[in-house]
Enzyme design. Structure first.
Site, PDB file in Angstrom:
ATOM      1  N   ARG A 198      34.246  36.783  30.154  1.00 19.20           N
ATOM      2  CA  ARG A 198      34.615  38.022  30.856  1.00 19.20           C
ATOM      3  C   ARG A 198      34.253  39.310  30.117  1.00 19.20           C
ATOM      4  O   ARG A 198      34.475  40.380  30.636  1.00 19.20           O
ATOM      5  CB  ARG A 198      36.102  38.005  31.224  1.00 19.20           C
ATOM      6  CG  ARG A 198      36.392  36.859  32.146  1.00 19.20           C
ATOM      7  CD  ARG A 198      37.736  36.874  32.820  1.00 19.20           C
ATOM      8  NE  ARG A 198      37.876  35.554  33.421  1.00 19.20           N
ATOM      9  CZ  ARG A 198      38.397  34.498  32.806  1.00 19.20           C
ATOM     10  NH1 ARG A 198      38.897  34.613  31.599  1.00 19.20           N
ATOM     11  NH2 ARG A 198      38.423  33.322  33.402  1.00 19.20           N
ATOM     12  N   TRP A 215      36.225  37.196  44.243  1.00 20.59           N
ATOM     13  CA  TRP A 215      36.349  36.704  42.863  1.00 20.59           C
ATOM     14  C   TRP A 215      35.862  37.743  41.843  1.00 20.59           C
ATOM     15  O   TRP A 215      35.731  37.464  40.668  1.00 20.59           O
ATOM     16  CB  TRP A 215      35.569  35.385  42.714  1.00 20.59           C
ATOM     17  CG  TRP A 215      36.224  34.409  41.801  1.00 20.59           C
ATOM     18  CD1 TRP A 215      35.800  34.045  40.545  1.00 20.59           C
ATOM     19  CD2 TRP A 215      37.417  33.648  42.046  1.00 20.59           C
ATOM     20  NE1 TRP A 215      36.664  33.115  40.005  1.00 20.59           N
ATOM     21  CE2 TRP A 215      37.653  32.853  40.911  1.00 20.59           C
ATOM     22  CE3 TRP A 215      38.308  33.566  43.119  1.00 20.59           C
ATOM     23  CZ2 TRP A 215      38.750  31.993  40.813  1.00 20.59           C
ATOM     24  CZ3 TRP A 215      39.390  32.702  43.020  1.00 20.59           C
ATOM     25  CH2 TRP A 215      39.600  31.930  41.882  1.00 20.59           C
ATOM     26  N   ASP A 221      50.692  25.142  39.678  1.00 20.86           N
ATOM     27  CA  ASP A 221      49.607  25.733  38.878  1.00 20.86           C
ATOM     28  C   ASP A 221      49.497  27.235  39.116  1.00 20.86           C
ATOM     29  O   ASP A 221      48.399  27.778  39.199  1.00 20.86           O
ATOM     30  CB  ASP A 221      48.256  25.053  39.162  1.00 20.86           C
ATOM     31  CG  ASP A 221      47.179  25.483  38.168  1.00 20.86           C
ATOM     32  OD1 ASP A 221      47.523  25.724  37.004  1.00 20.86           O
ATOM     33  OD2 ASP A 221      46.009  25.577  38.557  1.00 20.86           O
ATOM     34  N   ASN A 228      49.917  28.264  33.487  1.00 23.75           N
ATOM     35  CA  ASN A 228      50.864  27.269  33.961  1.00 23.75           C
ATOM     36  C   ASN A 228      51.388  26.424  32.797  1.00 23.75           C
ATOM     37  O   ASN A 228      50.695  26.198  31.819  1.00 23.75           O
ATOM     38  CB  ASN A 228      50.184  26.349  34.986  1.00 23.75           C
ATOM     39  CG  ASN A 228      48.980  25.627  34.377  1.00 23.75           C
ATOM     40  OD1 ASN A 228      47.958  26.246  34.133  1.00 23.75           O
ATOM     41  ND2 ASN A 228      49.098  24.348  34.109  1.00 23.75           N
ATOM     42  N   THR A 278      37.525  32.289  27.189  1.00 19.40           N
ATOM     43  CA  THR A 278      36.712  32.952  28.216  1.00 19.40           C
ATOM     44  C   THR A 278      37.072  34.428  28.370  1.00 19.40           C
ATOM     45  O   THR A 278      36.318  35.186  28.982  1.00 19.40           O
ATOM     46  CB  THR A 278      36.934  32.268  29.586  1.00 19.40           C
ATOM     47  OG1 THR A 278      38.319  32.338  29.931  1.00 19.40           O
ATOM     48  CG2 THR A 278      36.481  30.825  29.562  1.00 19.40           C
ATOM     49  N   ARG A 312      49.320  35.278  40.628  1.00 18.65           N
ATOM     50  CA  ARG A 312      48.692  34.147  41.293  1.00 18.65           C
ATOM     51  C   ARG A 312      49.613  33.543  42.359  1.00 18.65           C
ATOM     52  O   ARG A 312      49.162  32.997  43.360  1.00 18.65           O
ATOM     53  CB  ARG A 312      48.372  33.115  40.205  1.00 18.65           C
ATOM     54  CG  ARG A 312      47.703  31.850  40.631  1.00 18.65           C
ATOM     55  CD  ARG A 312      46.754  31.441  39.523  1.00 18.65           C
ATOM     56  NE  ARG A 312      46.450  30.008  39.527  1.00 18.65           N
ATOM     57  CZ  ARG A 312      45.446  29.487  38.812  1.00 18.65           C
ATOM     58  NH1 ARG A 312      44.684  30.268  38.056  1.00 18.65           N
ATOM     59  NH2 ARG A 312      45.209  28.210  38.831  1.00 18.65           N
ATOM     60  N   SER A 327      42.021  29.476  25.961  1.00 19.94           N
ATOM     61  CA  SER A 327      42.032  28.678  27.191  1.00 19.94           C
ATOM     62  C   SER A 327      42.251  27.216  26.827  1.00 19.94           C
ATOM     63  O   SER A 327      42.009  26.810  25.691  1.00 19.94           O
ATOM     64  CB  SER A 327      40.682  28.792  27.915  1.00 19.94           C
ATOM     65  OG  SER A 327      40.378  30.123  28.228  1.00 19.94           O
TER      66      SER A 327
END
Ligand SMILES: O=C(O)c1cc(C(=O)O)c2c(n1)C(=O)C(=O)c1cc(C(=O)O)[nH]c1-2
Length: 565
Positions: A110, A472, A296, A254, A154, A325, A169
């Site tokens: 990113r 996205w 999740d 999560n 990421t 989310r 991650s």
């Protein structure tokens, strides 16, 4: 060189972009007005450069720009330096990746951080690499996790008060989330703060000796048995930093595994916003968006600082907004975490009916939780439930923007659902640690993605623009009265911030899954976006992945400016 002052003032200055989020508070708002609702129709390409290579995949990078150079990360842990005015390639770095890397959700990155003479980014084999901005020569490298155990990285690092702040991650493999602070010039670790309750944090003295830095009085009380040891809560989307409160705001993923019946309890600090003192690495407050998550619903979505006028008292409060989310938009007091407001920003939510503003906890819909496999006839598969949002979320990694001019958040949202069920699972190093099965499905024939302008005080959706494919890519708001965002169909759009009316668009030839940025180059306002379809949707999207399999991959940077008449 990039100084602390440059980073502190990034949101207000126009000559460069030296932080992820156009300012570490993450508003993604530019004060520039040369490109505005009247002039935007004259935007034309200034240059475009390809990342080349045989491998493409998702390009989620936010470019950073300083001293006439643009630094963009690309898929497979690459970093390019371009002349920001002409696009001429200055140098590139290609990280040598081992065969065994396990990024869950595409080989994306990113973006990079800038500090001093260095440009710093995180790699898919869980390393940090710092290079000289001018030459690309590597200044230092640091390992931040064991890729064989599923760790990767990421997120774009940020610089907060002279410290390099990074996450990790690996939540789908039982990795343990944490936020680290390092000396950006040397890579030396200053403190590390795990985001799963039970794990100890450390500070390091001048000799590098560990000093325990735990949360006093709390051990793994919100977890069952030993599951906290591999509890997830990955900090995979990085953090924002607010200099006014001296706090780093990290979203956490999560809890692992997905099967919630194996881990009764709230499972702190998963699916939360965690506010960390930048000096000490201590958790000052936390707010859990999804206690005891079973869907999740990573809470990694960026927490964006803004000033909130309480509709009841009229008082101005230092707040933060987060489009989670799980489908709810949360407004918290950013000095102490207190919940101020929470409302849905997607239309269909099946796991909770609302968020109780008094207690700060969700009003769960019990039938919305996937069933316990141990309660089934053969013990192998729990009751399947229909759930919305899907686990890819009402919002995922794509960044929202906030305009102090309109007082609105611009949220790239998605309306979709899933069938989800639980299965037995036990932890094995380097293996997927889910204990769940799923298929993602569209809700509507004509759209999944929907760009929404959201009023944080009233919860009202002021306008919305539907999009066939899931959105996205992140958003950018400007004082020119515009919001820019890209679509997987390949259109970069400029719309009116007040009404959503599309005024300008350009087809970049592949999907956009990254946030645009703007800056001034020799008196001209420039607009840049990284392009290349990918990310989690084609890999995990189930029926939705099939629905959008006409989208083509790519990998390049596009830069625009106004055509001179
Ligand atoms: O738990 C994790 O460690 C983790 C990491 C990442 C990532 O690093 O990109 C994603 C997710 N989870 C995830 O759940 C997810 O939906 C996702 C989407 C994307 C993406 O970039 O498109 N990354 C990730």
């Amino acid at each position: 060189t990039v100084s602390d002052a440059d980073i502190l003032n990034d949101a207000k200055t126009v000559g460069d972009v030296v932080s992820f989020g156009l300012g570490t508070q993450g508003q993604r708002f530019s004060p520039m007005t040369q490109i505005n609702t009247k002039s935007v129709k004259d935007l034309v390409p200034a240059w475009s450069m390809s990342f080349g290579g045989e491998k493409q995949r998702g390009q989620e990078s936010q470019p950073v720009i300083h001293n006439g150079r643009m630094f963009v990360t690309a898929s497979y842990s690459r970093l390019f330096a371009f002349d920001a005015k002409t696009g001429k390639k200055l140098w590139k770095y290609e990280h040598r990746l081992p065969d065994g890397i396990m990024p869950c959700c595409d080989v994306i990155n990113r973006g990079a951080a800038l500090y001093g003479d260095l440009v710093i980014f995180a790699t898919l084999d869980a390393q940090l690499v710092a290079m000289n901005q001018e030459t690309g020569k590597v200044a230092w490298k640091q390992k931040i996790g064991d890729y064989a155990a599923g760790y990767s990285a990421t997120a774009a690092p940020i610089i907060a008060k002279g410290k390099l702040i990074t996450g990790v991650s690996g939540g789908e493999f039982g990795a343990v989330g944490r936020i680290d602070a390092r000396d950006p010039l040397t890579g030396k670790l200053l403190w590390t703060r795990p985001t799963v309750e039970g794990h100890m944090g450390y500070r390091y003295d001048a000799e590098g000796k560990e000093i325990e830095n735990g949360i006093s009085g709390t051990l793994n009380a919100t977890w069952t048995g030993d599951l906290w040891k591999t509890g997830g809560a990955a900090t995979w989307n990085g953090a924002t930093y607010d200099p006014e409160t001296n706090l780093i705001f990290a979203g956490t993923g999560n809890p692992a595994p997905w099967n919630s019946h194996l881990r009764p309890g709230d499972n702190l600090f998963s699916s939360s916003t965690v506010a960390i003192d930048v000096d000490t690495g201590k958790i000052v407050w936390h707010y859990q968006n999804t206690p005891h998550d079973g869907w999740d619903f990573d809470g990694v979505n960026e927490f964006v600082s803004f000033d909130y006028k309480d509709p009841k008292t009229g008082k101005l409060i230092k707040a933060g907004g987060k489009a989670d989310r799980n489908g709810f938009f949360f407004v918290n007091d950013r000095t102490n975490g207190k919940l101020l407001n929470a409302f849905p920003f997607v239309r269909k939510i099946t796991w909770a009916s609302s968020i109780n503003l008094e207690t700060g906890r969700p009003n769960y819909i019990e039938e919305g939780r996937p069933g316990d496999p141990a309660a089934g006839v053969d013990g192998k598969k729990g009751k399947v439930v229909f759930s919305a949002p899907s686990f890819l979320g009402g919002k995922n990694q794509q960044q929202m923007a906030y305009s102090p001019q309109t007082g609105l958040f611009y949220v790239p949202a998605n309306e979709w659902s899933m069938d989800i069920w639980n299965e037995p699972v036990s932890y094995k190093k380097g293996a997927a640690y889910l204990g769940a099965g799923f298929t993602i499905k569209a809700i509507h024939d004509d759209y999944i993605g929907v760009m929404r302008a959201v009023d944080p005080a009233t919860g009202k959706i002021v306008w919305e623009n539907k999009n066939y494919a899931p959105l996205w890519g992140g958003a950018l708001a400007t004082a020119g009265g515009l919001v820019f965002y890209g679509t997987p169909e390949g259109y970069l759009k400029g719309v009116d911030a007040k009404t959503g009316k599309e005024i300008w668009s350009f087809q970049v030839g592949t999907g956009i899954v990254a946030p645009p940025v703007t800056w001034e180059q020799d008196g001209e306002q420039m607009l840049a976006v990284t392009t290349g379809w990918g990310g989690a949707v084609p890999l995990w999207g189930g029926d939705v992945a099939k629905r959008v399999n006409f989208l083509e991959q790519g990998g390049s940077v596009w830069v625009f400016k106004l055509h001179k008449r």
